[in-house]
Design a protein around this motif. Structure first.
Motif, PDB file in Angstrom:
ATOM      1  N   LYS A  37       0.811  -1.214   0.000  1.00  0.00           N
ATOM      2  CA  LYS A  37       0.000   0.000   0.000  1.00  0.00           C
ATOM      3  C   LYS A  37       0.847   1.268   0.000  1.00  0.00           C
ATOM      4  CE  LYS A  37      -3.861  -2.288   2.304  1.00  0.00           C
ATOM      5  NZ  LYS A  37      -4.803  -2.269   3.452  1.00  0.00           N
ATOM      6  N   ASP A  38       2.097   1.152   0.457  1.00  0.00           N
ATOM      7  CA  ASP A  38       2.989   2.318   0.504  1.00  0.00           C
ATOM      8  C   ASP A  38       4.367   1.883   0.025  1.00  0.00           C
ATOM      9  OD1 ASP A  38       4.506   4.556   1.015  1.00  0.00           O
ATOM     10  OD2 ASP A  38       3.748   4.863   3.046  1.00  0.00           O
ATOM     11  N   LEU A  39       4.727   2.324  -1.165  1.00  0.00           N
ATOM     12  CA  LEU A  39       5.987   1.899  -1.773  1.00  0.00           C
ATOM     13  C   LEU A  39       7.196   2.346  -0.953  1.00  0.00           C
ATOM     14  CD1 LEU A  39       6.892   0.353  -4.303  1.00  0.00           C
ATOM     15  CD2 LEU A  39       7.126   2.548  -5.479  1.00  0.00           C
ATOM     16  N   SER A  40       7.050   3.416  -0.204  1.00  0.00           N
ATOM     17  CA  SER A  40       8.181   3.923   0.585  1.00  0.00           C
ATOM     18  C   SER A  40       8.548   3.000   1.740  1.00  0.00           C
ATOM     19  CB  SER A  40       7.858   5.317   1.131  1.00  0.00           C
ATOM     20  OG  SER A  40       6.817   5.253   2.089  1.00  0.00           O
ATOM     21  N   GLU A  41       7.653   2.068   2.088  1.00  0.00           N
ATOM     22  CA  GLU A  41       7.894   1.195   3.230  1.00  0.00           C
ATOM     23  C   GLU A  41       8.601  -0.105   2.863  1.00  0.00           C
ATOM     24  OE1 GLU A  41       4.155   0.599   5.132  1.00  0.00           O
ATOM     25  OE2 GLU A  41       4.058   2.648   5.937  1.00  0.00           O
ATOM     26  N   VAL A  42       8.878  -0.314   1.583  1.00  0.00           N
ATOM     27  CA  VAL A  42       9.578  -1.542   1.155  1.00  0.00           C
ATOM     28  C   VAL A  42      10.857  -1.161   0.425  1.00  0.00           C
ATOM     29  CG1 VAL A  42       7.436  -2.853   0.998  1.00  0.00           C
ATOM     30  CG2 VAL A  42       8.288  -1.666  -1.020  1.00  0.00           C
ATOM     31  N   ASP A  43      11.867  -2.053   0.500  1.00  0.00           N
ATOM     32  CA  ASP A  43      13.118  -1.745  -0.183  1.00  0.00           C
ATOM     33  C   ASP A  43      13.192  -2.460  -1.525  1.00  0.00           C
ATOM     34  OD1 ASP A  43      13.867  -4.397   0.311  1.00  0.00           O
ATOM     35  OD2 ASP A  43      14.992  -3.882   2.114  1.00  0.00           O
ATOM     36  N   SER A  44      14.260  -2.192  -2.254  1.00  0.00           N
ATOM     37  CA  SER A  44      14.408  -2.719  -3.609  1.00  0.00           C
ATOM     38  C   SER A  44      14.527  -4.235  -3.621  1.00  0.00           C
ATOM     39  CB  SER A  44      15.643  -2.094  -4.269  1.00  0.00           C
ATOM     40  OG  SER A  44      15.483  -0.694  -4.382  1.00  0.00           O
ATOM     41  N   ASN A  45      15.227  -4.801  -2.653  1.00  0.00           N
ATOM     42  CA  ASN A  45      15.379  -6.262  -2.589  1.00  0.00           C
ATOM     43  C   ASN A  45      14.038  -6.947  -2.388  1.00  0.00           C
ATOM     44  OD1 ASN A  45      18.176  -6.177  -2.919  1.00  0.00           O
ATOM     45  ND2 ASN A  45      18.530  -5.934  -0.719  1.00  0.00           N
ATOM     46  N   PHE A  46      13.212  -6.349  -1.527  1.00  0.00           N
ATOM     47  CA  PHE A  46      11.878  -6.894  -1.272  1.00  0.00           C
ATOM     48  C   PHE A  46      11.045  -6.877  -2.548  1.00  0.00           C
ATOM     49  CE2 PHE A  46       7.430  -6.474  -0.023  1.00  0.00           C
ATOM     50  CZ  PHE A  46       7.300  -7.461   0.946  1.00  0.00           C
ATOM     51  N   LEU A  47      11.121  -5.790  -3.288  1.00  0.00           N
ATOM     52  CA  LEU A  47      10.372  -5.683  -4.541  1.00  0.00           C
ATOM     53  C   LEU A  47      10.820  -6.745  -5.536  1.00  0.00           C
ATOM     54  CD1 LEU A  47      10.256  -1.810  -5.101  1.00  0.00           C
ATOM     55  CD2 LEU A  47       8.291  -3.314  -4.727  1.00  0.00           C
ATOM     56  N   GLN A  48      12.125  -6.865  -5.710  1.00  0.00           N
ATOM     57  CA  GLN A  48      12.654  -7.823  -6.684  1.00  0.00           C
ATOM     58  C   GLN A  48      12.250  -9.249  -6.321  1.00  0.00           C
ATOM     59  OE1 GLN A  48      16.660  -7.190  -7.876  1.00  0.00           O
ATOM     60  NE2 GLN A  48      16.990  -9.287  -8.544  1.00  0.00           N
ATOM     61  N   GLU A  49      12.367  -9.587  -5.039  1.00  0.00           N
ATOM     62  CA  GLU A  49      12.046 -10.946  -4.606  1.00  0.00           C
ATOM     63  C   GLU A  49      10.581 -11.285  -4.824  1.00  0.00           C
ATOM     64  OE1 GLU A  49      11.979 -13.569  -0.467  1.00  0.00           O
ATOM     65  OE2 GLU A  49      13.109 -11.688  -0.559  1.00  0.00           O
ATOM     66  N   ASN A  50       9.698 -10.345  -4.510  1.00  0.00           N
ATOM     67  CA  ASN A  50       8.270 -10.652  -4.578  1.00  0.00           C
ATOM     68  C   ASN A  50       7.678 -10.533  -5.975  1.00  0.00           C
ATOM     69  OD1 ASN A  50       6.943 -11.110  -1.754  1.00  0.00           O
ATOM     70  ND2 ASN A  50       8.544  -9.578  -1.432  1.00  0.00           N
ATOM     71  N   LEU A  51       8.277  -9.714  -6.819  1.00  0.00           N
ATOM     72  CA  LEU A  51       7.762  -9.592  -8.179  1.00  0.00           C
ATOM     73  C   LEU A  51       8.247 -10.711  -9.092  1.00  0.00           C
ATOM     74  CD1 LEU A  51       8.036  -5.723  -8.796  1.00  0.00           C
ATOM     75  CD2 LEU A  51       5.940  -7.056  -8.503  1.00  0.00           C
ATOM     76  N   THR A  52       9.480 -11.131  -8.903  1.00  0.00           N
ATOM     77  CA  THR A  52      10.084 -12.081  -9.855  1.00  0.00           C
ATOM     78  C   THR A  52      10.150 -13.514  -9.357  1.00  0.00           C
ATOM     79  OG1 THR A  52      12.327 -11.626  -9.033  1.00  0.00           O
ATOM     80  CG2 THR A  52      11.491 -10.232 -10.816  1.00  0.00           C
ATOM     81  N   ALA A  53      10.019 -13.729  -8.039  1.00  0.00           N
ATOM     82  CA  ALA A  53      10.102 -15.098  -7.516  1.00  0.00           C
ATOM     83  C   ALA A  53       8.762 -15.801  -7.684  1.00  0.00           C
ATOM     84  CB  ALA A  53      10.501 -15.078  -6.045  1.00  0.00           C
ATOM     85  N   PRO A  54       8.762 -17.063  -8.098  1.00  0.00           N
ATOM     86  CA  PRO A  54       7.503 -17.811  -8.199  1.00  0.00           C
ATOM     87  C   PRO A  54       6.947 -18.100  -6.811  1.00  0.00           C
ATOM     88  CG  PRO A  54       9.369 -19.263  -8.592  1.00  0.00           C
ATOM     89  CD  PRO A  54       9.924 -17.877  -8.493  1.00  0.00           C
ATOM     90  N   SER A  55       5.667 -18.432  -6.752  1.00  0.00           N
ATOM     91  CA  SER A  55       5.040 -18.738  -5.475  1.00  0.00           C
ATOM     92  C   SER A  55       5.440 -20.135  -5.002  1.00  0.00           C
ATOM     93  CB  SER A  55       3.519 -18.663  -5.613  1.00  0.00           C
ATOM     94  OG  SER A  55       3.086 -19.623  -6.574  1.00  0.00           O
ATOM     95  N   PHE A  56       5.186 -20.396  -3.737  1.00  0.00           N
ATOM     96  CA  PHE A  56       5.491 -21.713  -3.179  1.00  0.00           C
ATOM     97  C   PHE A  56       4.602 -22.782  -3.801  1.00  0.00           C
ATOM     98  CE2 PHE A  56       6.935 -18.903   0.260  1.00  0.00           C
ATOM     99  CZ  PHE A  56       8.228 -19.396   0.421  1.00  0.00           C
ATOM    100  N   PHE A  57       5.192 -23.928  -4.080  1.00  0.00           N
ATOM    101  CA  PHE A  57       4.484 -25.113  -4.571  1.00  0.00           C
ATOM    102  C   PHE A  57       3.776 -24.868  -5.905  1.00  0.00           C
ATOM    103  CE2 PHE A  57       4.099 -25.096   0.152  1.00  0.00           C
ATOM    104  CZ  PHE A  57       5.110 -26.028   0.400  1.00  0.00           C
ATOM    105  N   GLY A  58       4.257 -23.863  -6.648  1.00  0.00           N
ATOM    106  CA  GLY A  58       3.714 -23.615  -7.981  1.00  0.00           C
ATOM    107  C   GLY A  58       2.309 -23.051  -7.993  1.00  0.00           C
ATOM    108  N   ALA A  59       1.840 -22.553  -6.845  1.00  0.00           N
ATOM    109  CA  ALA A  59       0.490 -21.988  -6.791  1.00  0.00           C
ATOM    110  C   ALA A  59       0.482 -20.589  -7.406  1.00  0.00           C
ATOM    111  CB  ALA A  59       0.014 -21.927  -5.341  1.00  0.00           C
ATOM    112  N   LYS A  60      -0.711 -20.073  -7.621  1.00  0.00           N
ATOM    113  CA  LYS A  60      -0.832 -18.705  -8.137  1.00  0.00           C
ATOM    114  C   LYS A  60      -0.403 -17.709  -7.057  1.00  0.00           C
ATOM    115  CE  LYS A  60      -2.725 -19.916 -12.094  1.00  0.00           C
ATOM    116  NZ  LYS A  60      -2.027 -19.716 -13.391  1.00  0.00           N
ATOM    117  N   LYS A  61       0.063 -16.559  -7.524  1.00  0.00           N
ATOM    118  CA  LYS A  61       0.526 -15.520  -6.614  1.00  0.00           C
ATOM    119  C   LYS A  61      -0.040 -14.173  -7.074  1.00  0.00           C
ATOM    120  CE  LYS A  61       4.927 -13.581  -4.910  1.00  0.00           C
ATOM    121  NZ  LYS A  61       6.411 -13.729  -5.022  1.00  0.00           N
TER     122      LYS A  61
END
Length: 314
Positions: A37-61
């Motif tokens: 909800k607030d981009l200022s509260e997350v860092d670049s590593n967090f963004l990269q990990e959550n946007l590009t990493a697949p979800s657990f067990f191949g589920a939708k994310k």
């Protein structure tokens, strides 16, 4: 899959985001749901990990990012860098990741917005005129508020959908149905609408009520803003009265646009008094700037406004 929920209705954009979240949780659970909800509260590593990493067990994310693309005026360097990073990462989003950006009235000239249009499915949620606002309110609150009350509410809120919804929600705390009388009693009109009503009172010769309403408005707004808005609203009526005094048709002489109906509006105080009222009000600006008032306080200007109205219309 990339989506952009956007345009000028914050209520409709948020409602769509909420609907997507609820549908995703119902179908896939909330474990693979992230709402930034607030981009200022997350860092670049967090963004990269959550946007590009697949979800657990191949589920939708589902990842939802509010406020991107930015509205015009964003100058914070770190925020702009994060937005640029997001744009670079979008080509690496896995097929099973749904990424939704929600942005109300973004800067359409920005590179970020233009890039989003190329790669994301865009869903626009806008209400462009009062008619659309009325129809949407009627759909949302069918059986709660009648059409006559909706029309008055839209006028009172200046056609602002979010403000109208806010007023309805407040009224629903104490009542099951909302009538025109409820709107008149409990909703304060926007400045433009209040002044429109005040001008009607002046044209009708109801000076006492007009003065009362002026003081009510001035309890909530700056006197100088009120003054210039009053002049703007009186100006067209005055030009119409002036043209009519020359025995000409205002609709042929003046470019009235969507104010054409004013040419047919009766002026019970008479055209001469209206012209005098407008002239006296315009003169106040000169008197103020040349120091001819009794004092320099707001109360002094209000006194002069009241005197100009009373001497012109009584």
């Amino acid at each position: 899959m990339l989506y952009l929920f956007t345009w000028n209705s914050e209520y409709l954009v948020r409602a769509q985001v909420k609907a997507w979240k609820e549908k995703f949780v119902e179908k896939h659970g909330d474990f693979n749901l992230l709402h930034i909800k607030d981009l200022s509260e997350v860092d670049s590593n967090f963004l990269q990990e959550n946007l590009t990493a697949p979800s657990f067990f191949g589920a939708k994310k589902l990842v939802i990012v509010d406020g991107v693309p930015f509205q015009s005026g964003e100058k914070d360097k770190q925020m702009l860098e994060k937005q640029d990073l997001i744009l670079r990462l979008l080509s690496r989003v896995p097929d099973d990741n749904f990424v939704v950006f929600s942005s109300v009235s973004p800067d359409k000239r920005s590179t970020a917005y233009k890039e989003m249009l190329k790669i994301a499915e865009v869903k626009e949620y806008s209400l462009s005129d009062s008619g659309e606002v009325e129809r949407k309110i009627s759909e949302l609150y069918r059986g709660v508020i009648d059409l006559d009350a909706i029309r008055l509410l839209v006028r009172y809120t200046g056609g602002n959908f979010e403000k109208a919804i806010h007023e309805i929600e407040k009224l629903m705390i104490t009542r099951n149905t909302i009538t025109r009388n409820d709107i008149q009693r409990y909703v304060t009109p926007e400045l433009e609408e209040s002044i429109f009503q005040l001008v009607d009172m002046l044209l009708e010769g109801n000076t006492h009520r007009a003065i009362q309403m002026m003081h009510t408005i001035l309890d909530q707004t700056n006197v100088y803003g009120f003054y210039h808005n009053l002049l703007a609203n009186l100006r067209t009526n005055t030009y119409i009265a002036l043209v009519k005094s020359q025995r000409k048709d205002p609709r042929q002489v003046l470019d009235l646009g969507n104010k054409w109906f004013l040419a047919q509006k009766p002026v019970w105080i008479g055209g001469e008094r209206l012209i005098q009222l407008y002239s006296n009000l315009v003169l106040l600006d000169k008197q103020m700037k040349t120091g001819k008032f009794l004092g320099t306080e707001d109360s002094d200007f209000i006194y002069e406004l009241e005197k100009a109205i009373l001497t012109s219309t009584s």
